[in-house]
Design an enzyme around this catalytic site. Structure first.
Site, mmCIF file in Angstrom:
data_model
loop_
_atom_site.group_PDB
_atom_site.id
_atom_site.type_symbol
_atom_site.label_atom_id
_atom_site.label_comp_id
_atom_site.label_asym_id
_atom_site.label_seq_id
_atom_site.Cartn_x
_atom_site.Cartn_y
_atom_site.Cartn_z
ATOM 1 N N HIS A 113 -0.385 -8.306 0.947
ATOM 2 C CA HIS A 113 -1.132 -7.515 -0.040
ATOM 3 C C HIS A 113 -0.939 -8.300 -1.326
ATOM 4 O O HIS A 113 0.194 -8.433 -1.812
ATOM 5 C CB HIS A 113 -0.541 -6.102 -0.133
ATOM 6 C CG HIS A 113 -1.211 -5.184 -1.131
ATOM 7 N ND1 HIS A 113 -1.578 -3.880 -0.829
ATOM 8 C CD2 HIS A 113 -1.536 -5.360 -2.439
ATOM 9 C CE1 HIS A 113 -2.097 -3.311 -1.907
ATOM 10 N NE2 HIS A 113 -2.091 -4.195 -2.897
ATOM 11 N N CYS A 137 0.851 -1.205 0.000
ATOM 12 C CA CYS A 137 0.000 0.000 0.000
ATOM 13 C C CYS A 137 0.881 1.246 0.000
ATOM 14 O O CYS A 137 0.552 2.250 -0.657
ATOM 15 C CB CYS A 137 -0.928 0.017 1.213
ATOM 16 S SG CYS A 137 -2.380 -1.054 1.068
ATOM 17 N N HIS A 185 -6.189 -2.884 -1.409
ATOM 18 C CA HIS A 185 -5.578 -3.880 -0.524
ATOM 19 C C HIS A 185 -6.481 -5.096 -0.335
ATOM 20 O O HIS A 185 -7.587 -4.969 0.212
ATOM 21 C CB HIS A 185 -5.288 -3.247 0.847
ATOM 22 C CG HIS A 185 -4.676 -4.217 1.817
ATOM 23 N ND1 HIS A 185 -3.318 -4.306 2.017
ATOM 24 C CD2 HIS A 185 -5.240 -5.159 2.613
ATOM 25 C CE1 HIS A 185 -3.070 -5.259 2.900
ATOM 26 N NE2 HIS A 185 -4.224 -5.794 3.278
ATOM 27 N N HIS A 193 3.563 -12.788 -8.936
ATOM 28 C CA HIS A 193 4.944 -12.791 -9.405
ATOM 29 C C HIS A 193 4.921 -13.152 -10.892
ATOM 30 O O HIS A 193 4.277 -14.134 -11.277
ATOM 31 C CB HIS A 193 5.760 -13.884 -8.704
ATOM 32 C CG HIS A 193 5.937 -13.712 -7.231
ATOM 33 N ND1 HIS A 193 7.109 -13.259 -6.667
ATOM 34 C CD2 HIS A 193 5.098 -13.963 -6.196
ATOM 35 C CE1 HIS A 193 6.996 -13.246 -5.342
ATOM 36 N NE2 HIS A 193 5.793 -13.674 -5.028
ATOM 37 N N HIS A 243 -0.209 -10.219 -4.629
ATOM 38 C CA HIS A 243 0.697 -9.847 -5.721
ATOM 39 C C HIS A 243 0.919 -11.071 -6.584
ATOM 40 O O HIS A 243 1.101 -12.175 -6.083
ATOM 41 C CB HIS A 243 2.033 -9.331 -5.178
ATOM 42 C CG HIS A 243 2.628 -10.173 -4.098
ATOM 43 N ND1 HIS A 243 2.187 -10.115 -2.787
ATOM 44 C CD2 HIS A 243 3.599 -11.109 -4.119
ATOM 45 C CE1 HIS A 243 2.871 -10.981 -2.061
ATOM 46 N NE2 HIS A 243 3.726 -11.616 -2.842
ATOM 47 N N GLY A 287 4.853 -19.743 1.192
ATOM 48 C CA GLY A 287 5.905 -18.749 1.045
ATOM 49 C C GLY A 287 5.428 -17.310 0.990
ATOM 50 O O GLY A 287 6.221 -16.414 0.707
#
Ligand code: AMP
Ligand code: ZN
Length: 117
Positions: free
Chosen positions: A101, A12, A51, A105, A103, A96
């Site tokens: 928030h 954030c 968020h 990869h 995300h 992991g």
């Protein structure tokens, strides 16, 4: 799983510009920036500006935003000229996840083994 900015959330703060990041793409609803500890030649994180603690909360609370994030992973792959790439949402401590928030990869630029560890 509020969608509202959280004071104690690193990502954030990146969205708000309070912490620096190498931003590679931005839309009305998403930001993509380079991972600070890259695991491949391309390692970009795509986040919703709102968020949500993990991918499950995002999918349940704002499915249209989940679609925006997924669409942006392809845009990153195009921008980075990747034919093959991997999109990962680590969900939960055992998988992991360390930043709460959500995300995606986006990893590419080298051979990626399957299954991952
Ligand atoms: P995860 O372990 O799936 O929650 O992924 C969190 C990711 O955020 C890790 O790959 C970290 O290297 C990355 N990360 C942590 N802090 C930062 C930061 N300030 N800027 C960019 N990436 C970060
Ligand atoms: Zn956040």
């Amino acid at each position: 799983m509020t969608g509202e900015p959280q004071d104690d959330c690193l990502f954030c703060k990146i969205v708000a510009g309070q912490i620096p990041a190498t931003i590679v793409r931005e839309t009305d609803t998403t930001v993509a920036f380079r991972d600070i500890n890259p695991q491949a030649p391309t390692h970009v994180l795509v986040i919703p500006k709102a968020h949500y603690r993990d991918a499950a909360a995002l999918a349940a609370g704002a499915p249209e935003l989940a679609a925006d994030v997924l669409r942006e992973t392809r845009a990153i792959a195009d921008q980075e000229k990747l034919d093959s790439y991997r999109t990962i949402f680590n969900t939960g401590t055992g998988a992991g996840q360390t930043v709460w928030h959500t995300h995606a990869h986006v990893l590419g630029g080298r051979g990626l083994e399957w299954p991952p560890g």
